[in-house]
Structure formats: structure tokens, C-alpha cells
Design an enzyme around this catalytic site. Structure first.
Site, PDB file in Angstrom:
ATOM      1  N   SER A 102       0.845  -1.199   0.000  1.00 41.36           N
ATOM      2  CA  SER A 102       0.000   0.000   0.000  1.00 41.36           C
ATOM      3  C   SER A 102       0.880   1.249   0.000  1.00 41.36           C
ATOM      4  O   SER A 102       0.651   2.185  -0.777  1.00 41.36           O
ATOM      5  CB  SER A 102      -0.956  -0.006   1.191  1.00 41.36           C
ATOM      6  OG  SER A 102      -0.272  -0.148   2.404  1.00 41.36           O
ATOM      7  N   ALA A 103       1.904   1.270   0.830  1.00 46.23           N
ATOM      8  CA  ALA A 103       2.786   2.440   0.892  1.00 46.23           C
ATOM      9  C   ALA A 103       3.515   2.658  -0.428  1.00 46.23           C
ATOM     10  O   ALA A 103       3.676   3.800  -0.885  1.00 46.23           O
ATOM     11  CB  ALA A 103       3.795   2.270   2.024  1.00 46.23           C
ATOM     12  N   ASP A 145       6.519   2.295   6.611  1.00 43.01           N
ATOM     13  CA  ASP A 145       6.341   1.755   5.254  1.00 43.01           C
ATOM     14  C   ASP A 145       6.539   2.832   4.198  1.00 43.01           C
ATOM     15  O   ASP A 145       7.267   2.633   3.220  1.00 43.01           O
ATOM     16  CB  ASP A 145       4.932   1.165   5.094  1.00 43.01           C
ATOM     17  CG  ASP A 145       4.807  -0.202   5.728  1.00 43.01           C
ATOM     18  OD1 ASP A 145       5.606  -0.503   6.623  1.00 43.01           O
ATOM     19  OD2 ASP A 145       3.914  -0.966   5.330  1.00 43.01           O
TER      20      ASP A 145
END
Ligand code: PMV
Length: 312
Positions: A102-103, A145
């Protein structure tokens, strides 16, 4: 049309502890996510997600992803209703729990938008925007992240609990080291697991204080073992970190099987990495031969294994 990228990451030490201001050590992976943005004639933005994935990952994360995109637009002051866009995600990072997928996508999109709208933002600012995007996936991300996704390398990260800037120091490894990431194939919810840890900590403060104290000593020892390139010691400390993660309740049967398989095949150390209760296991496997042996053993148990390196 503009493009941006963000690296995947693996947490070597400190998932969950990092949420409470304890130091963590993470490394960017060689694989990355790319984002392409194009202006289109439409009423709003369109999303095309071509990232390779663990089955169902994208479907399960879809609602969170929408929220994340909205957070990024807001943080960058871009209104897709006025400037309709097609966003296409791709790259060689397999979208799965535990690799910072996601990051990586948030960093990639922030970079692509920065270029398309000629905003002139530097990496610090891109990192802040990626952090806003991460909040769409889980309410209170530590920031580790997105920091690894934007800057890459091996990093020592401490979240600032007062809301000020986080500490980020680059650690230089003598040379890159082979690792294997074993995939449980289970997508877990970071919000849920982080929430459960919080609850358990509130219910049993003394137990958690002891675990956190032990972790503090461990992560400092890990930093010096990595800097000395003492990989045997680093592996032992990874095993100990896994024990502490078991104690706070974030492992699961599949992760235990992966950790044990990796150790039995000769890995210097193995632990869960990322959220836990699914997601990934990381094994330290210096040298191509050991890396192959561990990856094959994991595949022999019908799990998928990714061979990559830290400190690149
Ligand atoms: O599962 P991942 O790779 O997104 O890692 C989550 C790490 C946590 O420490 C559990 C949460 C956080 O925000 O740092």
C-alpha cells in the site's frame, strides 16, 4: 502522462513495537510499484490496477484503496472531478500483506501526480503525502512503510509519538544479503491486528512493559550486529523478535510453519514480518545456495517464496 515509483519493504525488526515509539529496522526491496497518470475525458478519476497480487488482495483492499486515493488527492490539493485522470498501477512488486504494497503505491502515485501537475515537491513532502495515503489503509500508520517506499535502502526508524518529525537514519550494510519471504497467502487487516494489540496491552500493561523492555535491548543489539555484518547474531535476534511477536499475539499457524521450515533448512534466523496473522515470513539466508534451499523447502510446503535481498 507522468509516472512515479515506490519501493516495497520488509521489516527486519520492530513491527507493532514501532507503533509505540520503539525503533524499528526496515529495508526496501528490489521490487517496486509504478503509477502512471493520464488526463482523460470523464467525470472523475478511473483506476486500473495491474499489480501482480496474492489472490484476493486487491478485492479485499479496494474500499481502503479508494479512501487512500481520496486522501492523496486532498493532501495534494487536486480535484479529480475538475481534472479527470486515469491512474494505472503496475510494477514487479507483488501486492500482498507485509511487503508495504500500500505504501509503495501511495509513494508511486504521489510522485506521478507531483510530476503531472508540476508541483515541485521534494522527497520529504512526497513522504508526507504517502503517509496521508497510508491512513486510508490503516488509521494510525507508524510511517515506516512510506519512509522505506520513498527513500529506499536499510533504515533505522523511530516514530515521533508527539507528532513531530520521525527519526530516520540510513544504516549501511557491508554488502547486500539474501533473504527469502515466505507468503502465507492470507491477507490480514492491519487496523484490526494493531487494534487487538492495543487492547491486549491495555488489559495487561505489566506484561507488555516487560516485552517492550526486552524489545528495546534487542533492537539496539540488532543495529550493531547489522553494522558489524555479524549475520549469525542478526539471525538469532530475528528469532528472538519472533518470540516477542508470538507473545503479543500476532503470529498464526501458517507463520509458525513457515518460520520452522526456514530454520530447519538452515536459515540464520526467521520471523514474521509486517502485520502478522497472515502476510509474510522473512528468513535471513546469506548466499544464493542457502537462499535456494530455504525457498525450495517453503515451496515444498505449498507456500510461495520470494527470493530477494536487503541492503541493496
Ligand atoms: O503489514 P505491513 O507491511 O503494512 O506492516 C505493518 C507494520 C505495523 O507495525 C504492524 C503497523 C505500522 O503502522 O507500522
Amino acid at each position: 502522462m507522468s509516472e512515479g515509483h515506490g519501493y516495497g519493504k520488509t521489516i527486519l525488526f520492530g513491527e507493532h513495537f514501532v507503533v509505540y515509539g520503539r525503533p524499528a529496522i526496515a529495508s526496501a526491496l528490489g521490487s517496486k510499484t509504478t503509477a502512471r497518470v493520464e488526463r482523460i475525458r470523464a467525470k472523475d478519476y478511473e483506476l486500473v490496477d495491474n499489480r501482480p497480487e496474492t489472490p484476493n488482495y486487491k478485492k479485499e483492499k479496494f474500499e481502503e484503496q479508494k479512501k487512500s486515493l481520496e486522501n492523496i488527492f486532498k493532501a495534494m490539493n487536486i480535484d479529480p472531478k475538475k481534472n479527470p485522470l486515469r491512474i494505472t498501477f503496475g510494477g514487479d512488486l507483488k501486492a500482498a500483506s507485509g511487503v508495504g504494497a500500500s505504501a509503495a503505491s501511495c509513494a508511486a502515485l504521489a510522485r506521478a501526480l507531483n510530476q503531472e501537475f508540476e508541483l515541485g515537491l521534494n522527497d520529504e513532502k512526497i513522504n508526507e503525502i504517502a503517509y496521508e495515503g497510508e491512513k486510508g489503509y490503516h488509521g494510525t500508520p507508524s510511517g515506516i512503510d512510506n519512509t522505506a517506499a520513498v527513500f529506499g535502502g536499510l533504515i533505522w526508524f523511530v516514530k515521533n509519538s508527539e507528532g513531530g518529525p520521525n527519526t530516520m537514519d540510513r544504516l549501511n550494510l557491508k554488502k547486500p544479503v539474501e533473504i527469502v519471504l515466505g507468503n502465507t497467502g492470507i491477507t490480514s487487516s492491519t487496523t484490526e491486528v494493531v487494534g487487538d494489540v492495543k487492547k491486549a496491552k491495555e488489559e495487561n500493561p505489566e506484561k507488555f512493559e516487560r516485552i517492550f523492555d526486552e524489545y528495546n535491548k534487542l533492537v539496539n543489539a540488532a543495529k550493531s550486529s547489522l553494522l558489524k555484518f555479524d549475520l549469525k547474531k542478526t539471525g538469532e535476534l530475528m528469532d528472538k523478535n519472533h518470540e516477542l511477536l508470538q507473545e503479543i499475539g500476532v503470529s498464526c499457524d501458517e507463520l509458525e510453519l513457515l518460520v520452522n521450515t526456514a530454520r530447519e533448512s538452515g536459515a540464520f534466523g526467521a520471523k514474521l514480518t509486517g502485520t502478522g496473522r497472515g502476510g509474510l515470513m522473512i528468513a535471513l539466508t546469506p548466499g544464493g545456495e542457502l537462499q535456494n534451499r530455504v525457498a525450495e523447502a517453503i515451496e515444498g510446503e505449498s507456500f510461495s517464496a520470494l527470493k530477494t535481498r536487503i541492503g541493496v
